[in-house]
Scaffold this motif. Structure first.
Motif, short mmCIF file in Angstrom:
data_model
loop_
_atom_site.label_atom_id
_atom_site.label_comp_id
_atom_site.label_asym_id
_atom_site.label_seq_id
_atom_site.Cartn_x
_atom_site.Cartn_y
_atom_site.Cartn_z
N ARG A 225 6.12 5.08 6.01
CA ARG A 225 6.78 4.51 4.84
C ARG A 225 7.24 5.62 3.91
NH1 ARG A 225 2.21 -0.19 3.43
NH2 ARG A 225 2.02 -0.98 5.57
N PRO A 226 8.50 5.58 3.48
CA PRO A 226 9.01 6.62 2.57
C PRO A 226 8.17 6.69 1.30
CG PRO A 226 10.80 5.26 3.41
CD PRO A 226 9.54 4.60 3.84
N GLY A 227 7.76 7.89 0.93
CA GLY A 227 7.01 8.10 -0.30
C GLY A 227 5.53 7.78 -0.20
N CYS A 228 5.08 7.36 0.98
CA CYS A 228 3.67 7.02 1.15
C CYS A 228 2.93 8.13 1.89
CB CYS A 228 3.53 5.71 1.94
SG CYS A 228 4.19 4.29 1.06
N SER A 229 1.63 8.20 1.66
CA SER A 229 0.83 9.24 2.33
C SER A 229 -0.13 8.62 3.32
CB SER A 229 0.07 10.07 1.29
OG SER A 229 -1.00 9.33 0.75
N ARG A 230 -0.35 9.32 4.43
CA ARG A 230 -1.29 8.89 5.45
C ARG A 230 -2.26 10.04 5.73
NH1 ARG A 230 2.72 7.72 10.17
NH2 ARG A 230 3.80 9.43 9.10
N SER A 231 -3.53 9.76 5.56
CA SER A 231 -4.56 10.77 5.78
C SER A 231 -5.60 10.23 6.76
CB SER A 231 -5.26 11.15 4.46
OG SER A 231 -4.33 11.62 3.52
N VAL A 232 -5.97 11.08 7.72
CA VAL A 232 -6.96 10.71 8.73
C VAL A 232 -8.05 11.77 8.72
CG1 VAL A 232 -7.38 10.38 11.19
CG2 VAL A 232 -5.25 9.55 10.18
N VAL A 233 -9.30 11.32 8.63
CA VAL A 233 -10.44 12.23 8.62
C VAL A 233 -11.30 11.96 9.85
CG1 VAL A 233 -12.47 13.03 7.36
CG2 VAL A 233 -10.43 12.28 6.10
N ASN A 234 -11.66 13.01 10.56
CA ASN A 234 -12.61 12.92 11.66
C ASN A 234 -13.90 13.60 11.21
OD1 ASN A 234 -13.87 12.92 14.29
ND2 ASN A 234 -13.18 15.05 14.53
N ILE A 235 -15.00 12.84 11.19
CA ILE A 235 -16.28 13.45 10.84
C ILE A 235 -16.77 14.23 12.05
CG2 ILE A 235 -18.65 13.07 10.06
CD1 ILE A 235 -16.40 12.49 7.97
N SER A 236 -16.71 15.54 11.92
CA SER A 236 -17.02 16.44 13.01
C SER A 236 -18.42 17.03 12.84
CB SER A 236 -15.94 17.54 13.09
OG SER A 236 -16.08 18.31 14.25
N SER A 237 -18.67 18.14 13.52
CA SER A 237 -20.00 18.73 13.51
C SER A 237 -19.92 20.15 14.05
CB SER A 237 -20.93 17.89 14.40
OG SER A 237 -22.13 18.58 14.68
N LEU A 238 -20.92 20.94 13.69
CA LEU A 238 -21.06 22.28 14.30
C LEU A 238 -21.15 22.15 15.82
CD1 LEU A 238 -21.68 25.36 14.06
CD2 LEU A 238 -24.09 24.74 13.85
N PHE B 183 0.82 -1.21 0.00
CA PHE B 183 0.00 0.00 0.00
C PHE B 183 0.87 1.26 0.00
CE2 PHE B 183 -3.04 -2.90 2.32
CZ PHE B 183 -3.95 -2.99 1.29
N GLY B 184 0.49 2.19 -0.86
CA GLY B 184 1.20 3.47 -0.91
C GLY B 184 0.44 4.60 -0.24
N ARG B 185 -0.80 4.30 0.18
CA ARG B 185 -1.62 5.35 0.78
C ARG B 185 -2.54 4.74 1.83
NH1 ARG B 185 -4.70 10.16 -1.62
NH2 ARG B 185 -3.55 9.78 -3.51
N LEU B 186 -2.67 5.46 2.93
CA LEU B 186 -3.64 5.10 3.96
C LEU B 186 -4.65 6.23 4.08
CD1 LEU B 186 -4.73 3.54 6.48
CD2 LEU B 186 -3.05 4.81 7.84
N LEU B 187 -5.92 5.89 4.02
CA LEU B 187 -6.99 6.85 4.27
C LEU B 187 -7.94 6.25 5.30
CD1 LEU B 187 -8.67 9.41 3.81
CD2 LEU B 187 -9.72 8.28 1.84
N LEU B 188 -8.00 6.86 6.47
CA LEU B 188 -8.87 6.39 7.54
C LEU B 188 -9.93 7.45 7.81
CD1 LEU B 188 -9.77 4.66 9.97
CD2 LEU B 188 -7.91 5.71 11.28
N VAL B 189 -11.19 7.07 7.67
CA VAL B 189 -12.30 7.99 7.93
C VAL B 189 -13.03 7.55 9.19
CG1 VAL B 189 -14.40 9.06 7.04
CG2 VAL B 189 -12.57 8.41 5.45
N ASN B 190 -12.89 8.35 10.24
CA ASN B 190 -13.57 8.09 11.51
C ASN B 190 -14.96 8.71 11.45
OD1 ASN B 190 -11.52 6.86 13.53
ND2 ASN B 190 -10.37 8.51 12.55
N ASN B 191 -15.92 7.90 11.02
CA ASN B 191 -17.29 8.37 10.85
C ASN B 191 -18.22 7.85 11.94
OD1 ASN B 191 -19.79 9.28 9.33
ND2 ASN B 191 -20.05 7.06 9.29
N ALA B 192 -17.90 6.67 12.50
CA ALA B 192 -18.79 6.05 13.49
C ALA B 192 -19.07 7.00 14.65
CB ALA B 192 -18.17 4.75 14.00
N GLY B 193 -20.33 7.08 15.02
CA GLY B 193 -20.71 7.94 16.14
C GLY B 193 -22.19 7.77 16.42
#
Length: 215
Positions: free
Chosen positions: A161-174, A108-118
């Motif tokens: 990991r060199p050259g890899c991207s890691r993205s983390v999203v938190n589903i937030s709110s007003l 894997f060259g990319r990690l995308l984690l979306v924390n949506n559970a709530g």
């Protein structure tokens, strides 16, 4: 050709969406699936095994049906489902184990984690009605602690990991910023998560962190 086909897709991405069986998480999984190119895996986490299986079948069918390439067999989207209640230790342990197993794959060259559970919590209760410690702790365990544990588990498992991207999203709110009557637990939970991920962004500048409020 849409944005989901051709060279615009993300190659070899490990994409994880929590709370994926319904609502915003389900819609998000449908939007992300066409972006995932060869070598990618979409890991869906939620409590309902049946709803996850339905969604996974739909996404796999969509992947094979929409691909314009000739070798449609190899382009089939790899979708994994983990039915787990993130509010309890056993469910969180199962989800963490699935993450570690998936992310040990060095391709894997990319990690995308979306924390949506709530969850919303019992909004029929005012602040003065919230006297049950178990109810309160259960709420925060699911809405705050699980997001923290899963994110740290995923980032540790994937590594820098060199050259890899890691993205983390938190589903937030007003509600992370504005108080609303009868929404004490929800507002507090969203505010805590917002700050957790802001601390992560400060500690780990190589990780892309997004607090995203859909509304």
């Amino acid at each position: 050709s849409g944005s989901g086909s051709g060279s615009g897709r993300w190659a070899a991405t490990a994409c994880v969406v929590t709370g994926a069986s319904r609502g915003f998480g389900r819609s998000l999984a449908r939007l992300l699936a066409p972006q995932l190119g060869p070598g990618s895996v979409l890991l869906l986490l939620a409590r309902s095994a049946e709803a996850l299986a339905e969604l996974a079948a739909e996404l796999r069918a969509g992947a094979t049906g929409s691909d314009t390439g000739s070798d449609t067999g190899s382009s089939e989207l790899r979708v994994q489902c983990v039915a787990a209640d993130l509010g309890c230790e056993e469910g969180l342990r199962r989800a963490g184990a699935a993450l570690r197993e998936l992310l040990q794959d060095a391709s894997f060259g990319r990690l995308l984690l979306v924390n949506n559970a709530g969850s919303l919590g019992d909004i029929s209760k005012s602040f003065l009605d919230l006297t049950d410690l178990e109810e309160i702790n259960t709420y925060f365990s699911f809405n705050i602690s699980s997001a923290l544990c899963l994110t740290s588990t995923a980032l540790r498992a994937f590594g820098a990991r060199p050259g890899c991207s890691r993205s983390v999203v938190n589903i937030s709110s007003l509600c992370a910023w504005e108080p609303f009557p009868s929404w004490a637990l929800y507002c507090a939970g969203k505010a805590a998560r917002e700050m957790l991920f802001r601390v992560l962004a400060r500690e780990e500048p190589e990780v892309r962190v997004l607090n995203y409020a859909p509304g």
